[in-house]
Design a protein around this motif. Structure first.
Motif, PDB file in Angstrom:
ATOM      1  N   ALA A  67       2.143   1.788  -3.409  1.00  0.00           N
ATOM      2  CA  ALA A  67       1.123   2.382  -4.284  1.00  0.00           C
ATOM      3  C   ALA A  67       1.008   3.888  -4.036  1.00  0.00           C
ATOM      4  N   SER A  79       3.334  -3.356  -5.068  1.00  0.00           N
ATOM      5  CA  SER A  79       3.712  -4.726  -4.722  1.00  0.00           C
ATOM      6  C   SER A  79       5.103  -4.737  -4.105  1.00  0.00           C
ATOM      7  N   VAL A 122      -8.314   1.038  -6.850  1.00  0.00           N
ATOM      8  CA  VAL A 122      -9.197   1.499  -7.924  1.00  0.00           C
ATOM      9  C   VAL A 122      -9.796   2.837  -7.498  1.00  0.00           C
ATOM     10  N   THR A 158       0.837  -1.210   0.000  1.00  0.00           N
ATOM     11  CA  THR A 158       0.000   0.000   0.000  1.00  0.00           C
ATOM     12  C   THR A 158       0.865   1.249   0.000  1.00  0.00           C
ATOM     13  N   ALA A 212       0.651  -7.461  -2.464  1.00  0.00           N
ATOM     14  CA  ALA A 212       0.215  -6.750  -3.669  1.00  0.00           C
ATOM     15  C   ALA A 212      -1.154  -6.130  -3.419  1.00  0.00           C
ATOM     16  N   ILE A 254     -10.129  -0.912  -2.669  1.00  0.00           N
ATOM     17  CA  ILE A 254      -8.766  -1.445  -2.675  1.00  0.00           C
ATOM     18  C   ILE A 254      -8.857  -2.961  -2.598  1.00  0.00           C
ATOM     19  N   HIS A 260      -1.188   0.295  -8.758  1.00  0.00           N
ATOM     20  CA  HIS A 260      -0.734  -0.993  -8.246  1.00  0.00           C
ATOM     21  C   HIS A 260       0.493  -0.802  -7.355  1.00  0.00           C
ATOM     22  N   ARG A 290      -4.106  -8.761  -2.268  1.00  0.00           N
ATOM     23  CA  ARG A 290      -3.863 -10.188  -2.449  1.00  0.00           C
ATOM     24  C   ARG A 290      -3.132 -10.699  -1.217  1.00  0.00           C
ATOM     25  N   GLU A 338      -6.366   2.958 -11.990  1.00  0.00           N
ATOM     26  CA  GLU A 338      -5.879   1.943 -11.062  1.00  0.00           C
ATOM     27  C   GLU A 338      -4.414   2.208 -10.721  1.00  0.00           C
ATOM     28  N   ARG A 373      -4.226  -3.457  -5.372  1.00  0.00           N
ATOM     29  CA  ARG A 373      -4.731  -2.724  -6.530  1.00  0.00           C
ATOM     30  C   ARG A 373      -5.707  -1.677  -6.013  1.00  0.00           C
TER      31      ARG A 373
END
Length: 423
Positions: free
Chosen positions: A247, A359, A349, A244, A345, A261, A357, A264, A355, A347
């Motif tokens: 990102a 990781s 939005v 996070t 990871a 959000i 990303h 994974r 988007e 994502r």
């Protein structure tokens, strides 16, 4: 521990340990009060783990220092052990705790038990046995006795209970008692690890690789695989938190920009920090917040950081964090290796459809991505509220000292109440 003393955490454990008293063999750190070694270990073990900001061994998913340091300091002080002897005993304890837990990754947690306490009774027993000069036979009995005190329920996760903070204190206290009982002639089953009705049969889910406990012993050092936390939250959230942060660094955004959000998460992590049987958006306590991945991610986005103050009572009740936490979704993402060393990871939005990303291959602070020495000193200084450099100097020189006095004096300087109350 310094942070816990400074904030008054686990005061109940310190109070009870002081009331237990006993022969003045060891110091309750931050109080300067000398009590029996088991009582001191009860208080100090609880203090080390009180803020959930202590180290983690990813393979065993345990807080190793919380169950090694209290026994090493208490029995080391009681027996007037040399610095090298205390270091030797501590490494024995570290290897034991990490290997016993790692023999069944996530197995104790899957049965609803805190692996730190399960493995910690054995490491504390070994530390105490080594510093007390027990032979192999009596040390084996100490391990067998310790096994009957292994436990630590994860029931605290959905409540405001403080039991998780107490587990390392319980383990340290129990391990020292086990060694003392063995020294006095009590016996324990030598099959505590590999026999029927041992700890893996009784307390763990899944296959346990019992042989791994001693595999490559003396050649492969699990002590070097212990990581230092950069966040005061459950280790299983750290990879997602780092992702996070990545990102946010890629393209800064505000909470109001976020539609949702997606994180994974390793399945073993999800079962602990994404357990939907409890409210993950409005945590019941600071510990519940530390064990909620959605809430911790939301707090990081709202504040741009995670610190001890993030988990203060007023902070965990903030509606804007709860609202954003409700928009954090989890995708189960199996990966090779253990959960605490899994990649992270996310994502993000945005409401405009864009988007972002983020990781990371693993979370920061572990052996493959360690904090710097300067980072460690800065962390300790921040927790203690004063310069921790003298403490680090004392630790580095421990192998040259005939006893623990220089280390205890450095701790007393770091914790003013200790300096004032030590006799």
């Amino acid at each position: 521990m310094a942070g816990a003393v400074r904030t008054g955490a686990v005061s109940a454990a310190v109070t009870v340990a002081a009331e237990l008293g006993g022969p003045q063999g060891a110091t309750i750190l931050g109080r300067g009060l000398r009590v029996s070694a088991p009582a001191a270990a009860l208080a100090n073990g609880s203090l080390v783990h009180a803020l959930d900001f202590d180290d983690t061994h990813a393979g065993g998913l345990i807080h190793a220092t919380a169950v090694v340091l209290p026994a090493a300091l208490a029995v080391g002080e009681q027996t007037a052990a040399s610095g090298p002897a205390v270091l030797d005993a501590a490494i024995v304890g570290y290897e034991a705790a990490c290997r016993i837990a790692a023999a069944v990754p996530h197995g104790f947690h899957a049965r609803g038990l805190h692996a730190t306490m399960v493995a910690g009774v054995f490491s504390s027993a070994l530390v105490a046995a080594r510093l007390s000069g027990l032979d192999a036979e009596r040390t084996t009995h100490a391990l067998g006795i310790a096994g009957s005190q292994a436990g630590g329920l994860l029931a605290f996760l959905g409540t405001g209970a403080s039991t998780k903070q107490l587990h390392p204190g319980f383990a340290s206290h129990a391990g020292i008692l086990a060694a003392r009982l063995a020294a006095a002639g009590a016996t324990g089953p030598e099959t505590v690890f590999d026999g029927p009705h041992g700890i893996y049969d009784a307390l763990a889910e899944g296959h346990a690789d019992r042989a791994s406990i001693v595999r490559d012993l003396g050649q492969r050092w699990e002590t070097t695989r212990i990581g230092i936390k950069p966040y005061p939250a459950c280790q299983l959230s750290h990879a997602t938190l780092d992702a996070t942060a990545a990102a946010l660094a890629t393209r800064p955004f505000r909470p109001g920009d976020v539609d949702h959000i997606v994180a994974r998460v390793h399945p073993d992590s999800a079962s602990v920090v994404c357990d939907t049987s409890r409210d993950l958006t409005r945590p019941a306590s600071d510990y519940a917040a530390k064990f909620s991945l959605p809430w911790s991610v939301a707090a990081l986005v709202v504040d741009g950081r995670l610190g001890l103050d993030t988990f203060e009572p007023d902070s965990i009740r903030r509606p804007e964090v709860a609202e954003l936490a409700g928009r954090v979704h989890v995708e189960i993402s199996p990966s090779d290796g253990v959960a605490a060393d899994a990649p992270g990871a996310v994502r993000v939005v945005l409401r405009d459809g864009a988007e972002i990303h983020g990781s990371v291959p693993r979370s920061a602070g572990g052996p493959d991505n360690p904090l710097t020495d300067e980072g460690l000193v800065a962390k300790a200084t921040g927790l203690a509220g004063r310069d921790a450099t003298p403490l680090f100097d004392a630790v580095r020189e421990l192998d040259r000292h005939p006893d623990l006095a220089p280390l205890l004096d450095a701790l007393a300087l770091l914790l003013p109440s200790s300096a004032k109350e030590r006799p």
